[in-house]
Design a protein around this motif. Structure first.
Motif, PDB file in Angstrom:
ATOM      1  N   PRO A  95      40.773  36.574 -38.567  1.00  0.00           N
ATOM      2  CA  PRO A  95      40.776  37.734 -37.678  1.00  0.00           C
ATOM      3  C   PRO A  95      40.444  37.325 -36.247  1.00  0.00           C
ATOM      4  CG  PRO A  95      38.738  37.672 -38.901  1.00  0.00           C
ATOM      5  CD  PRO A  95      39.551  36.495 -39.367  1.00  0.00           C
ATOM      6  N   TYR A  96      40.778  38.202 -35.323  1.00  0.00           N
ATOM      7  CA  TYR A  96      40.322  37.991 -33.943  1.00  0.00           C
ATOM      8  C   TYR A  96      38.808  38.038 -33.912  1.00  0.00           C
ATOM      9  CZ  TYR A  96      44.874  38.708 -31.711  1.00  0.00           C
ATOM     10  OH  TYR A  96      46.147  38.583 -31.275  1.00  0.00           O
ATOM     11  N   VAL A  97      38.235  37.339 -32.953  1.00  0.00           N
ATOM     12  CA  VAL A  97      36.803  37.524 -32.719  1.00  0.00           C
ATOM     13  C   VAL A  97      36.638  38.820 -31.925  1.00  0.00           C
ATOM     14  CG1 VAL A  97      34.743  36.561 -31.691  1.00  0.00           C
ATOM     15  CG2 VAL A  97      36.400  35.061 -32.783  1.00  0.00           C
ATOM     16  N   VAL A  98      37.365  38.897 -30.818  1.00  0.00           N
ATOM     17  CA  VAL A  98      37.446  40.164 -30.087  1.00  0.00           C
ATOM     18  C   VAL A  98      38.924  40.409 -29.836  1.00  0.00           C
ATOM     19  CG1 VAL A  98      36.791  41.445 -28.039  1.00  0.00           C
ATOM     20  CG2 VAL A  98      35.253  39.712 -28.965  1.00  0.00           C
ATOM     21  N   LYS A  99      39.430  41.488 -30.382  1.00  0.00           N
ATOM     22  CA  LYS A  99      40.868  41.721 -30.335  1.00  0.00           C
ATOM     23  C   LYS A  99      41.276  42.305 -28.985  1.00  0.00           C
ATOM     24  CE  LYS A  99      42.719  45.261 -32.535  1.00  0.00           C
ATOM     25  NZ  LYS A  99      43.580  45.868 -31.514  1.00  0.00           N
ATOM     26  N   PRO A 106      38.987  43.035 -40.128  1.00  0.00           N
ATOM     27  CA  PRO A 106      38.359  43.411 -38.855  1.00  0.00           C
ATOM     28  C   PRO A 106      38.046  42.206 -37.982  1.00  0.00           C
ATOM     29  CG  PRO A 106      36.846  43.666 -40.682  1.00  0.00           C
ATOM     30  CD  PRO A 106      38.183  43.438 -41.277  1.00  0.00           C
ATOM     31  N   GLN A 107      38.203  42.440 -36.694  1.00  0.00           N
ATOM     32  CA  GLN A 107      37.776  41.429 -35.741  1.00  0.00           C
ATOM     33  C   GLN A 107      36.271  41.247 -35.879  1.00  0.00           C
ATOM     34  OE1 GLN A 107      37.858  43.024 -31.763  1.00  0.00           O
ATOM     35  NE2 GLN A 107      38.673  44.945 -32.507  1.00  0.00           N
ATOM     36  N   VAL A 108      35.793  40.074 -35.551  1.00  0.00           N
ATOM     37  CA  VAL A 108      34.377  39.787 -35.768  1.00  0.00           C
ATOM     38  C   VAL A 108      33.509  40.742 -34.956  1.00  0.00           C
ATOM     39  CG1 VAL A 108      32.644  37.965 -35.775  1.00  0.00           C
ATOM     40  CG2 VAL A 108      35.038  37.395 -36.158  1.00  0.00           C
ATOM     41  N   SER A 109      34.015  41.142 -33.812  1.00  0.00           N
ATOM     42  CA  SER A 109      33.207  42.032 -32.978  1.00  0.00           C
ATOM     43  C   SER A 109      32.965  43.374 -33.653  1.00  0.00           C
ATOM     44  CB  SER A 109      33.887  42.228 -31.625  1.00  0.00           C
ATOM     45  OG  SER A 109      35.103  42.895 -31.797  1.00  0.00           O
TER      46      SER A 109
END
Lengths: 1063, 451, 188, 263
Positions: free
Chosen positions: A41-45, D110-113
């Motif tokens: 996944p993205y870290v922050v998309k 989900p994105q990690v954020s």
């Protein structure tokens, strides 16, 4: 060797119920076990990105006159397709070049990072070296030279700021003859704009305006001119040249002027026209013209020239200059024809490409400067003069004399191989920029994806180097313009827009956002031409003689050699010969017969400057004393798909004289050997056999007699040289499938019956559709060895049928793809139901069900199915370009055109989200759905729902020219073809009385819903045109909806891993 | 006509037994050599197929639109060969023809092995041969079935039915003869044959039902023979390809199959009769009848060829006439004229009696017929496809070495089984030979003694 | 093949014939004397013998063939139709979902296949094959070679003389009683 | 011909052997087919044997029996994420994390954020949460493992199903109850064993490296997700009637079109 445990064993036998999912896994080759895949996944998309959906970026691919604004289809970090930007002028079509540019972007042999010689270095080191060299150069009083292809807009300014007058813009098959002639006649070195859509008679002296010559919309304007459904008439095309290339093959009339006499002919025609129109200024400039002498030198008759002149005048004609070998004099004469015609500005004006065009002589001078040690740093852009220029010019030697030769090309070329420093620049999909393809019109370029390799924007390279070297801009800062102080190239571009294009900061942000969204700003300017010429020293025409006169032309897709490393360009058949992957010498059939040579026989071609050996391709459409060799092949320092294919044409020519590749006199002798030029067994010439294609009705031709009989002889319509509207349907073609007795009921298509019409009259054979199909549907490239035996994988091919008609050899280009038959031959015979008729009228093909009996291919009367002989793979990073919505196929599986079912389903899905589950998608949204339709510049292809009576495709199918190939087989194909009409001056036309045609005329108009715009307004002139365009605009709005749907909500995509190695 | 009786028969039942059985399980050097060649060819074919599986069908000479090549040609060839056996054993049984007796066992074996060989090809020629099980109807979790509207699926049913029925028919016919072999052997061999003979001892209960069942088999097999090659012909005739799409195909193919099958029987049996010294069972009388059969079917074929051309010309259908015209004049004209020579001209000498009773002539002409029939299929399959409807894709096809290898392998595979058969099973039907022998009677004996 | 005279415990009688007419005469004579329950051995199927023994009664195998064929045609129809109905939209080539002409081929093939297999099954059932457990008296290799035989497995003891007489009289070359020799074929 | 002499036999035999060897020697070798164009136009050969999973390496853990084949198990995940805690105990909606389910073919991991939205404050002391924070701090993706790995020729769209009104649980089962036993994973290391990790057993047993501990299996497959399973409700799902009304029959037929999933 591993031991099988019990479960594996059962699985291998395929006998437990639970194995079945994988037993169908021949396609992904993971038979028994699959590796666990990761989901990262993205870290922050980023906000605007949703994995698995499309994002569209408006950007620009090519610079120079052919600059074209496109929308790049981006998904999950990579661009997989480019389409026409609907905000840009022109009809919504893309052509082949942008797609080749896309493939170039992913070329496996691109240079992946900065290099010093052969050694990889860091960007910091590389840029420091460049800056240092520049600094030294300035200190030593030497010049900084920039050599590049045609560039306009921001990059033009930046290079000029750095190199000043030594920023050379030159291309081997460029427009220098036209530019120099323009300087001579109009006093400014600017390319004219040819409004073909406003012309009724197009006269070309060899300019391949359907083969990439001219600006990007040229073919679209031609398509408009030839489309009876758009304009009020169909333009007639005449071709004065010793050979017919792809463009010439589309001409109605061919005047085979002897090589070397075209300029004389043009001048004679100009004088005839000037006499008719009373253009004394032109007559003065032309001097004393001996029409009879010009005619006899060229082998034409005076009557021919007079007929051309008459047609030009009465048919609102336009004249186009020569092609690759067209001289400055010829170009000047064609300008004078247009001036003599007093063509309105929208038909002919000077608002074409205004970026600087340098001639080869000027390049030569700069090379001399370099050779004499006058250049400190030579930066070479994306041109390859070492390859492209004749050996006699010693380009490599002279370039090497530079203190530092820097290549900023990220494609390996012969010139790049000489470079001491290679700083690969990002491709157009990774870069910023502003180009100015036409006077007043600007296209924005923005990155559509992160760079594939460790490349940097050329702008950034130059800015950093210039700042590092402490350069002062070489352009006087009299007007506001961006400077080297710009933070980076993106900022420079923004500044360029604000200061140079828009001229102020007012509303800058909104303007910028608008430009980012639309990719286009400014409006094309019309500059009426004014004669501003000193008397011209004309030469008297003398025909070249003494052997075969060797002409070179741009390769149909490889062009001047820039796309030689693109396998799509190499593997798409030549429009005329069907050949691929290499070079061949085109000669006339009579010449070959006289020499006792046949197709594929090897000949040695000897000119004063070189000798090559290659196979011949005898074909119609050439004078007997002419041979044609395509430019662009025979690379040595290029990528893997360029090297070793074909021969290098430039070696056969002496110096490039005054901007034209002057034909060389060649001695051609058979060597007795047999060569192959990978024609895939394609038959080109179908004349004089008992069973021609006309009998078979694949490429149907409406003869001049039929046109005349339909009351449509040119003679009956003043100001109109053709008359396709009133054509009655050929009785042989009238029997439609529906009238046959059927054993079974016709298939039930409740909502949609997708279909297409292919206008053979509009198709120019440019093969953009083929390339688009390769791009959209993940078609593998099989290479020369296999393609030479016909194993290429193109779902869509362009058949060419030569036919003798009215003393001319006419060619019909017939795009042939799956006909989506209602009663298909292929469906019955598949034993495992891998192919069937679906509810939307499509002939479905389920790859993962196919076992490979190939029976369907045998039972297909159109021979359009393709078989995966092997599991083809894509060399990295070609795999990134794969469309994730389409399964890649493995060995043993049949495949074929599906009308891009993935796009159809996406459109349906998007419409469901927009309008509700049961909503029927309207015709406007369908029109651009398949990739081939989207790519077709001349709009020969029309797609839609044939269940919808109002749909364009349904209306077109009712045209008087409609036919279905092989319709007597009653396969109920979903594609209707519209017959080709060639408009010759028919010697028999005079015999037809004019009495009956009026009634037919009106009737046709009244009934002619198919001729949409006509039905509304009858015959209109330019105003009617505008109205017609308004209509077009209306559908463009609908396209907008479609595009939006594309942009926001996409669905029914494959899983991201659908494309093999997508990650 | 030499009469309806075999002129040269064994005298007693016992003699028949011993004559037939004596050759079993005694491999001669000649046999061994042939067997070695066949096995080698079979292995070579297997190797070629392995290469095809691993690299894909691209190792073949296919190029669109010619997507079927000599695999299908050879497939049809073998199916055709497979027709003579059942024709001779079933149809001639039903019409009580006497000359079938000597040749029917071996030709039935030929049928079974030829069909076994033919059955290989639908698998061999697949692009994804490992998915061949999708051809068969079996319940699966995907709820997927096959297309029973496909002629290829008819083929699967027809040929597997044909194979099953002929194999059962073959075996049923063999049972009494295996019992004879069992009785004449000892030890382990006896045990094995004993199992195969199913405990046959010639009781009237056995004979009664056996003969009834045999009759029904023959009655079922007779239409099957005609249907199988019809179905094979529909593989072509049901596709709308010009040169294939013709109603004449079923009778044309059946006649061709019988033609090639009978010729193949001559080719195989003639040397056999000499090698095994089986003059009494297989002699020129039999071969003459086979030659007559060939003459009849050759005539039918010639007529069919003529009809194809006539219809092509008379219809003035550009595709039909185009393909037939091209077939005779174009790139594959040599194959066409070779076919015409072998199938229409070469058998003509058989109209002369001395020619059809001359072993050398019989053999040579039968070889010609075999070649001619292979090329007939080549002409149908390849030339029709090479010049399909669209002239822009006309092409040519020539098989690659892999395809030749697989084809050679198929001959090896056939030879392997047939040679094995000759060594382990009686190649002439003993029980039926006995039926042709005047049974020993006291009355006849008395008459002789009275003299 | 009725066994009217067969007693629970009987005696084996076997007559070997070298001549077909003698065998037929023997059978006729036995039948005329009302003696039944014998089995005839023959190296070949002679219709005279079958007719003499079975008196024209047809073999019930024919019913098997008919039932097999009828099963086959129905299996063929149901297989094709039901599988097609499961995918009503998948109708290739414009044919309806259940299209009889193409299915007729499958039905025909199934008819033949099932007919043949049922016939084989019927033959096995009625002949009692495999006959490995047959009485050793019936396992006479001579009768697979060139001799015929009439065998009583369990003849009535009081009939022994009469049967033996009939056999000898009709021309049997060898008549044995109570014999259970395992015969080997001569000159094997 | 009638009786072959010994000599003839020998000749024939010899000829046979020679021919046999000659044909075998003339065999096309794999190299003939492999060498051409290997770089420019690469091809893949078809393996007749199952590809051997790497048996004695770390990679072996990465191989599992194809997706949808075996229910009740799943791959080992890098973090012991319990759906139970989030969904059942805290009542979070599926689409809070899998936010693309309504927009894209992918539901979206989900994105990690997104994790950090809460876990910046909640459960910071838990070791597994700390791992998440660590990934976030390093700016790295969490390498989740795919649980449902459909074959590449299956083009499944979450969006269409979610928008049609198919509930997540209809395919994925009671996700809210999964991972109950993972609560507190790693707090008391070694006490909690992974449940039902079949391939862990298979390959783990043969490992030389005995220190391999099975990782957490946070999500197991509850349904086979095979073609037949899809078809079981593709043409009968009640949402078809709801959405399509009088066109439901047509839609039902359409949904059995192969191209619905295979393109």
């Amino acid at each position: 060797m591993t031991t099988l445990n019990r479960r594996d064993f059962l699985r291998a036998l395929g006998i437990t119920g639970s194995t079945s999912a994988l037993s169908a896994c021949g396609l992904d080759d993971n038979w028994y076990k699959t590796p666990v895949e990761s989901i990262l996944p993205y870290v922050v998309k980023p906000d605007q990105v949703t994995p698995g959906t499309y994002t569209f970026f408006a950007t620009t691919l090519t610079d120079g006159p052919t600059g074209r604004s496109v929308t790049a289809r981006h998904r999950d970090g990579r661009v997989t397709f480019v389409s026409h930007n609907r905000f840009a002028p022109g009809r919504p079509a893309i052509g082949a070049a942008p797609l080749l540019e896309l493939q170039r972007h992913y070329a496996p042999d691109r240079i992946t990072g900065p290099r010093k010689g052969e050694a990889a270095i860091s960007w910091d080191d590389g840029l420091a070296a460049l800056a240092g060299a520049m600094k030294q150069s300035v200190e030593a009083g030497k010049k900084i030279v920039f050599l590049g292809g045609y560039t306009s807009g921001a990059m033009k300014l930046l290079t000029e700021q750095i190199a000043g007058d030594y920023a050379v813009r030159w291309e081997p098959l460029g427009y220098e003859a036209e530019a120099l002639a323009s300087e001579q006649v109009f006093g400014t070195r600017q390319l004219p704009f040819y409004g073909l859509d406003k012309a009724g008679y197009i006269l070309s002296f060899g300019a391949p305006f359907l083969g990439g010559w001219g600006d990007a919309d040229m073919e679209e304007r031609y398509g408009t001119a030839r489309d009876p459904n758009v304009g009020h008439r169909v333009a007639r095309v005449a071709w004065v040249a010793p050979y017919r290339d792809q463009t010439g093959a589309n001409a109605d009339d061919w005047y085979a002027a002897a090589p070397g006499t075209e300029a004389g002919v043009a001048r004679a025609i100009a004088s005839l026209v000037a006499t008719k129109t009373g253009a004394t200024d032109v007559a003065t400039l032309l001097g004393r013209v001996d029409v009879a002498a010009a005619a006899s030198a060229s082998g034409l008759t005076v009557a021919d020239l007079e007929s051309i002149a008459a047609n030009l005048v009465s048919g609102e004609g336009i004249a186009l200059p020569g092609g690759v070998s067209g001289s400055v004099e010829l170009a000047a004469a064609t300008y004078l024809i247009n001036m003599a015609l007093k063509a309105p500005a929208e038909r002919f004006h000077l608002g074409g490409y205004s970026g600087l065009i340098h001639s080869t002589d000027e390049l030569d001078e700069v090379l001399d400067l370099i050779a004499n040690g006058g250049a400190g740093v030579v930066v070479v852009g994306d041109i390859d003069p070492v390859y492209a220029l004749p050996d006699a010019m010693n380009v490599a030697d002279r370039l090497s004399k530079a203190d530092l030769l820097v290549s900023v090309s990220s494609q390996p070329t012969a010139t790049q191989a000489l470079a001491g420093l290679t700083l690969p620049a990002s491709g157009p999909l990774e870069d910023w920029g502003i180009t100015n393809p036409r006077e007043g019109l600007f296209f924005l370029r923005q990155p559509a994806m992160t760079p594939v390799h460790d490349t940097r924007s050329l702008g950034d390279i130059l800015l950093v180097a210039a700042r590092g070297a402490g350069l002062e801009p070489a352009v006087p800062a009299g007007i506001p313009m961006p400077t080297f102080a710009a933070q980076d190239w993106a900022a420079y571009v923004r500044e360029f827009m604000d200061k140079v294009v828009a001229g102020g900061q007012v509303g800058a942000d909104a303007r910028w956002i608008d430009a980012l969204q639309k990719g286009v700003f400014g409006v094309p300017r019309v500059l009426p031409p004014m004669l501003d010429a000193a008397p011209i020293a004309w030469t008297e025409p003398t025909a070249l003689a003494g052997g075969l006169i060797l002409h070179t032309v741009a390769h149909h897709l490889v062009g001047d050699g820039r796309y030689a490393d693109q396998p799509w360009a190499q593997e798409t058949s030549d429009p005329l010969s069907g050949n691929l992957w290499g070079s061949w010498l085109e000669v006339s059939q009579a010449w070959a017969e006289a020499k006792g040579l046949v197709r594929d026989d090897l000949v040695s071609v000897k000119t004063p400057t070189g000798t090559v050996e290659l196979p011949i391709e005898p074909r119609p459409g050439l004078r007997d004393d002419v041979a044609v060799l395509a430019f662009g092949q025979g690379h040595e320092g290029g990528g893997r798909y360029a090297n070793g294919y074909g021969v290098r044409a430039s070696g056969l020519f002496a110096e490039v004289a005054s901007g034209a590749w002057t034909p060389a006199v060649a001695t051609v002798t058979g060597t007795g050997g047999r060569g192959t030029h990978a024609n895939g067994g394609i038959v080109t010439t179908m004349r004089s056999t008992t069973f021609t294609d006309e009998d078979r009705a694949f490429g149907v031709h409406v003869s001049a007699e039929k046109l005349a009989a339909a009351g449509d002889a040119p003679a009956h319509h003043p100001g109109e040289l053709t008359g396709i509207h009133h054509l009655e349907l050929d009785e042989r073609l009238q029997a439609k499938g529906e009238t046959y007795e059927n054993f079974y009921l016709p298939p039930d298509h409740s909502t949609y019956r997708f279909g297409m019409t292919v206008d053979v009259n509009a198709c120019t054979g440019c093969a953009a559709c083929v390339v688009a199909c390769y791009a959209e549907n993940n078609l593998p490239v099989v290479g020369r060895e296999r393609a030479s035996v016909g194993k290429q994988m193109n779902w869509l091919r362009i058949n060419r049928y030569w036919e003798e008609a009215g003393g001319h050899d006419d060619v019909k280009f017939v795009p042939m793809m799956c006909q989506q038959c209602g009663h298909a031959g292929c469906e019955n015979v598949c034993p495992v139901l891998a192919t069937y008729h679906n509810i939307d009228g499509l002939n479905a093909m389920v790859y993962n069900r196919c076992v490979g009996t190939r029976y369907c291919s045998n039972a297909c009367p159109f021979s359009v199915r393709r078989f995966n002989y092997h599991t083809y793979q894509w060399p990295e990073p070609f795999n990134l370009m794969l469309n994730p919505d389409v399964s890649t196929r493995t060995m043993g599986v049949m495949e074929k055109c599906t009308f891009c079912v993935q796009r159809i389903r996406q459109t349906k899905s998007a419409w469901k989200d927009q309008e509700g589950f049961s909503a029927v998608v309207p015709d406007e949204v369908w029109q651009n759905t398949p990739a081939c339709v989207e790519a077709c510049p001349s709009r020969a292809l029309t797609f839609g729902n044939r269940n919808d009576e109002a749909a364009k495709v349904t209306q077109f199918a009712k045209s008087g020219r409609t036919y279905e190939p092989l319709q007597e087989l009653n396969v109920r194909s979903a594609i209707n073809y519209l017959a080709k009409a060639n408009f010759h001056d028919d010697p028999t036309a005079g015999h037809h009385g004019g009495g009956h045609h009026e009634a037919g005329h009106d009737e046709a108009h009244a009934a002619g819903a198919a001729h949409g715009h006509d039905a509304e307004g009858g015959h209109h002139e330019a105003a009617g045109h505008d109205e017609g365009h308004g209509k077009q605009g209306g559908s463009a709005e609908a396209h907008g909806a479609h595009g939006e749907a594309h942009g926001s909500n996409h669905d029914e995509h494959g899983s991201a891993e659908a494309g093999a190695g997508a990650h | 006509m030499q009469g309806t009786e075999n002129p040269n028969r064994p005298a007693t039942f016992g003699e028949a037994n011993r004559d037939i059985i004596r050759v079993l399980l005694k491999p001669s050097m000649g046999w061994a050599a042939l067997f070695a060649i066949s096995t080698a060819a079979m292995i070579y074919g297997g190797w070629c197929w392995y290469l095809q599986l691993v690299y894909g069908l691209g190792v073949g000479g296919y190029n669109p639109p010619v997507m079927w090549g000599i695999y299908i040609v050879t497939f049809v060839f073998w199916v055709g060969i497979g027709h003579a056996g059942t024709l001779i054993s079933a149809i001639l049984f039903l019409v009580r023809s006497k000359w079938r007796t000597g040749v029917y066992r071996a030709s039935e074996a030929m049928t079974v092995f030829a069909v076994m060989t033919a059955l290989l090809f639908p698998v061999l020629h697949l692009g994804r041969a490992w998915q061949v099980y999708w051809f068969f109807p079996y319940p699966n979790q995907r709820y997927l079935w096959m297309n029973f509207k496909s002629p290829l699926m008819w083929d699967v049913f027809a040929i597997s039915t044909y194979f099953t029925v002929s194999a059962v028919f073959f075996f049923v016919g063999l049972v009494p003869d295996i019992a004879v072999v069992r009785d004449h052997s000892t030890g382990l061999v006896k045990k094995i044959y004993g199992v195969l003979a199913l405990g046959w001892h010639g009781t009237m209960r056995q004979w009664h039902h056996y003969m009834a069942a045999y009759g029904f088999f023959a009655a079922l097999a007779a239409p099957l023979v005609l249907s199988v090659h019809s179905v094979v012909s529909w593989d072509f005739a049901m596709a709308i390809t010009a040169g294939w799409h013709s109603t004449i195909f079923p009778p044309y193919f059946v006649a061709g199959a019988i033609f090639s099958g009978c010729a193949m029987v001559i080719t195989l049996m003639l040397p056999l009769s000499y090698a095994y010294n089986w003059e009494k069972y297989l002699n020129l009388w039999h071969f003459e009848q086979l030659a007559k059969m060939c003459l009849l079917t050759s005539g039918i074929l010639t007529y069919a060829y003529g009809t194809e051309y006539f219809v092509g010309w008379y219809s003035q259908n550009p595709y039909e006439w185009g393909i037939f015209y091209w077939r005779a004049t174009g790139e594959y004209a040599w194959a066409f004229w070779l076919m015409v020579f072998c199938n229409c001209v070469a058998p003509l000498p058989w109209y002369i009696r001395s020619m059809r009773t001359n072993p050398a002539v019989l053999f040579i002409i039968s070889i010609f017929v075999n070649i001619g029939m292979w090329f007939e299929r080549f002409n149908i399959v390849v030339s029709s496809l090479a010049h399909q409807f669209d002239p822009a894709v006309w092409t040519s096809y020539w098989p690659s070495e892999i395809e030749w290898g697989v084809m050679i392998g198929s001959f090896g595979w056939f030879g392997f089984w047939f040679l094995l058969f000759l060594q382990v099973l009686p190649a002439v039907a003993i029980a039926e030979i006995k039926e042709l022998i005047q049974p020993p009677t006291k009355a006849a004996l008395g008459a002789v003694e009275a003299k | 093949m009725s066994t009217a005279t067969t007693a629970p415990a009987g005696i084996r009688i076997k007559g070997i014939y070298a001549h077909l007419d003698c065998l037929l005469a023997g059978i006729e004579q036995l039948k005329s004397e009302g003696i039944r329950g014998f089995e005839v051995l023959s190296p070949l199927p002679r219709h005279e013998i079958i007719d003499a023994v079975y008196e024209g009664r047809p073999s019930p195998v024919r019913w098997w063939t008919m039932i097999g064929g009828m099963t086959g045609i129905n299996v063929g129809f149901l297989l094709t139709s039901l599988t097609a109905i499961q995918w009503p939209m998948i109708n290739p080539g414009g044919k309806p979902v259940v299209a009889l002409p193409p299915y007729a081929v499958i039905m025909f093939e199934c008819t033949i296949l099932f007919g043949a297999l049922f016939t084989a099954l019927g033959a096995i059932v009625h002949t009692g094959l495999p006959g490995w457990w047959l009485d050793s008296a019936l396992k006479d290799p001579r009768c697979n070679d060139d001799k015929f035989g009439i065998v009583f497995l369990r003849a009535n003891v009081q009939d022994e003389a009469r049967i033996t007489e009939v056999l000898r009289a009709s021309g049997a070359v060898e008549v044995t009683t109570g014999d259970d020799t395992i015969y080997e074929v001569p000159n094997a | 011909m009638r009786s072959m002499t010994k000599q003839h036999h020998d000749v024939a035999n010899l000829a046979g052997v020679v021919l046999a060897f000659a044909t075998l020697a003339g065999c096309p070798m794999p190299a003939d087919y492999d060498a051409t164009e290997a770089i420019d136009f690469p091809r893949k050969t078809h393996s007749l044997l199952p590809p051997a999973p790497p048996a004695f390496s770390e990679e072996a853990k990465g191989w599992h029996l194809g997706s949808g084949m075996v229910t009740g198990t799943g791959p080992e995940q890098p973090i012991a994420f319990p759906h139970y805690t989030h969904v059942t105990q805290n009542g979070m909606e599926c689409e809070y994390c899998h936010q693309a389910a309504r927009k894209s073919i992918h539901a979206g991991v989900p994105q990690v954020s997104t994790c950090m939205n809460c876990h910046t404050y909640v459960g910071k002391d838990k070791p597994e949460v700390a791992k998440v924070a660590e990934y976030f701090a390093k700016g790295e993706s969490i390498p989740w493992k795919k649980v449902h790995d459909l074959p590449d020729f299956v083009h499944f769209s979450h969006k269409r199903h979610v928008r049609a009104g198919v509930d997540c649980t209809e395919c994925h089962g009671q996700m809210g109850l999964q991972g109950k036993d993972l609560v507190g994973w790693g707090v008391d290391k070694g006490d909690k064993a992974a449940h039902g990790d079949e391939h862990g057993d298979e390959h783990g047993a043969s490992h030389d490296d005995t220190s391999h501990e099975p990782g957490p299996v946070t999500v197991i497959r509850e349904t086979t997700m095979q073609m037949g399973w899809c078809l079981d409700c593709h043409a009968t799902h009640p949402s078809i009637d709801t959405n399509y009304g009088n066109k439901a029959d047509l839609r039902r037929a359409e949904l059995k079109d192969c191209w619905t999933c295979h393109k």
